[in-house]
Design a protein around this motif. Structure first.
Motif, PDB file in Angstrom:
ATOM      1  N   ALA A 109      45.143 -12.333 103.764  1.00 45.26           N
ATOM      2  CA  ALA A 109      44.415 -11.827 104.926  1.00 45.26           C
ATOM      3  C   ALA A 109      45.097 -12.218 106.226  1.00 45.26           C
ATOM      4  O   ALA A 109      44.963 -11.528 107.236  1.00 45.26           O
ATOM      5  N   HIS A 137      39.876  -6.098 108.781  1.00 46.58           N
ATOM      6  CA  HIS A 137      40.454  -7.162 109.607  1.00 46.58           C
ATOM      7  C   HIS A 137      40.714  -6.714 111.037  1.00 46.58           C
ATOM      8  O   HIS A 137      41.277  -7.471 111.824  1.00 46.58           O
ATOM      9  N   GLU A 156      45.297 -10.222 109.902  1.00 49.09           N
ATOM     10  CA  GLU A 156      44.794 -10.789 111.153  1.00 49.09           C
ATOM     11  C   GLU A 156      45.853 -10.712 112.243  1.00 49.09           C
ATOM     12  O   GLU A 156      45.567 -10.353 113.388  1.00 49.09           O
TER      13      GLU A 156
END
Length: 454
Positions: A83, A110, A87
């Motif tokens: 992730a 995200h 981001e």
């Protein structure tokens, strides 16, 4: 993990192949944090360095700026599932290349804007196309029936679809991806006919291998195709050349020596590999420099500028260069007549090269739990499963001393395709967690990688 000239390896050891020196990572690994994390997490783990990802993206953008070429970088999400990269893409406006509904959902969750996403892959599912059209994603169309599917979704949601037409590379005619000459002609006619529902923004291709000149040659052809498409009333103002920007893992001398001297006797059980199957762990032209070479060949930069064509890139591994490593804890060591077999608390599923009839070649680095003295020790590295084939490192690596239970082995530069492409909880071993390091303010802090649905 600084590299110093290595003495001659023990007779049974493979020629050394240390990764390039990385003083910043050395400082992190030498500070005790890996052992603390190993104790806290109770198993293998991956370390991620997001500032390296940002720096790699910046280097590609700078190469475009130097050439005076309009362009956009899309991170190829398949290279690593963390992730943390999404981001960073959302915060910096970096694009993302996805090929499934799950990858698209993850990027959007995200905060990556739909207009910054390119959707690739063959025979895209109806649901994926629907969301891609709704979110304004750029869709690389791989086949004529897929183009009809895009058109149907655009009409159904009453929103024009943004598309690229994916070109079958003439030099790779047996590829299962892309449109051949006849299909491309039919696709252009269909796009011209359906301009109310389809915005044909240009063309794309993906080439196997890492050579720069063929990419420039095919990109130049796509620029000409854009000019021809404009005569048909189509927008055609961008091309995507995909990925294939090599990563330089090791020095030329080490790589050349390894290829020259390695032989089956250097591997556990006399295992042999075809050198042609090895990733080219040394590349004299890599990363953003490979992009510079592409732009310089066939006057590509000049052609792009003259035609007003934007260049799209989809690097994966190259944006993850030195952005992560993988850490295993030693569980046991046994001697096998001239070399050892080290067993670690994980499996070779965390080093994907082993599952492609190859070997991840940058040498693992030993981090002892306690100071120890000893003679150099050659050992291969096996996983904690009951499979004979579960070998993280078939070759006999020269360690400075005999590893011991509790020591750590660090595999350098594994963020690109290695650390999670093939991981599974075989034997109900948990998947190694990803630990994100933050060193921006001079301190080293860590957190577990987050997932938007967690």
């Amino acid at each position: 993990m600084a590299v110093t000239p290595a003495p001659a390896p023990p007779p049974t050891a493979a020629p050394p192949l240390p990764a390039h020196p990385d003083p910043r990572l050395d400082a992190i690994l030498g500070g005790g944090l890996p052992h603390e994390l190993s104790h806290a997490l109770g198993g293998p783990f991956h370390l991620l360095l997001t500032e390296r990802f940002d720096a790699n993206v910046t280097s590609f953008v700078q190469a475009l700026d130097e050439a005076g070429v309009e362009g956009r970088v899309y991170y190829a999400k398949k290279a690593n599932k963390a992730a943390a990269w999404m981001e960073r893409c959302a915060l910096t406006g970096t694009g993302v290349d996805v090929a499934s509904a799950g990858e698209l959902r993850d990027a959007l969750a995200h905060g990556v804007r739909g207009e910054h996403v390119v959707v690739t892959g063959p025979a895209k599912a109806e649901g994926l196309l629907r969301v891609a059209v709704l979110q304004g994603c750029l869709i690389a169309v791989d086949a004529l029936d897929e183009l009809e599917g895009v058109h149907a979704q655009a009409r159904a949601v009453d929103r024009p679809a943004r598309v690229l037409l994916r070109r079958l590379p003439p030099a790779q005619p047996h590829s299962r991806f892309g449109l051949d000459d006849g299909e491309l002609e039919a696709a252009l006619a269909r796009c011209a006919q359906a301009r109310d529902a389809i915005v044909m923004e240009g063309f794309s291709f993906h080439l196997s291998g890492y050579a720069t000149e063929p990419r420039a040659e095919l990109a130049s052809e796509l620029v000409e195709l854009c000019l021809k498409a404009r005569v048909m009333g189509l927008r055609a103002d961008r091309i995507s050349i995909g990925g294939g920007f090599a990563v330089d893992y090791a020095a030329a001398g080490h790589w050349e020596r390894f290829l020259r001297e390695q032989r089956p006797a250097h591997y556990h059980a006399g295992k042999s590999f075809d050198p042609a199957d090895f990733y080219p762990y040394h590349s004299p032209v890599a990363g953003a420099d490979a992009l510079r070479a592409v732009l310089a060949a066939h006057n590509l930069a000049e052609r792009l500028r003259a035609a007003g064509v934007t260049l799209l890139l989809e690097p994966g591994r190259a944006l993850l260069d030195r952005a992560g490593c993988t850490v295993f804890r030693v569980q046991g060591v046994k001697d096998r007549g001239g070399y050892g077999v080290v067993t670690v608390d994980g499996s070779s599923l965390s080093l994907s090269e082993q599952w492609f009839n190859s070997e991840y070649l940058p040498d693992p680095v030993l981090l002892p739990a306690h100071e120890s003295q000893g003679e150099p020790y050659a050992a291969c590295v096996g996983g904690a499963t009951c499979l004979e084939s579960d070998m993280l490192t078939w070759r006999k690596v020269r360690f400075p001393a005999r590893p011991a239970p509790g020591d750590l082995l660090v595999y350098p530069n594994t963020a690109g395709y290695q650390m999670d492409s093939n991981e599974s909880p075989f034997h109900e071993l948990p998947l190694p967690p990803k630990v994100v390091l933050d060193t921006a303010d001079g301190r080293t802090r860590w957190r577990l990688d987050r997932h938007p649905l967690a």
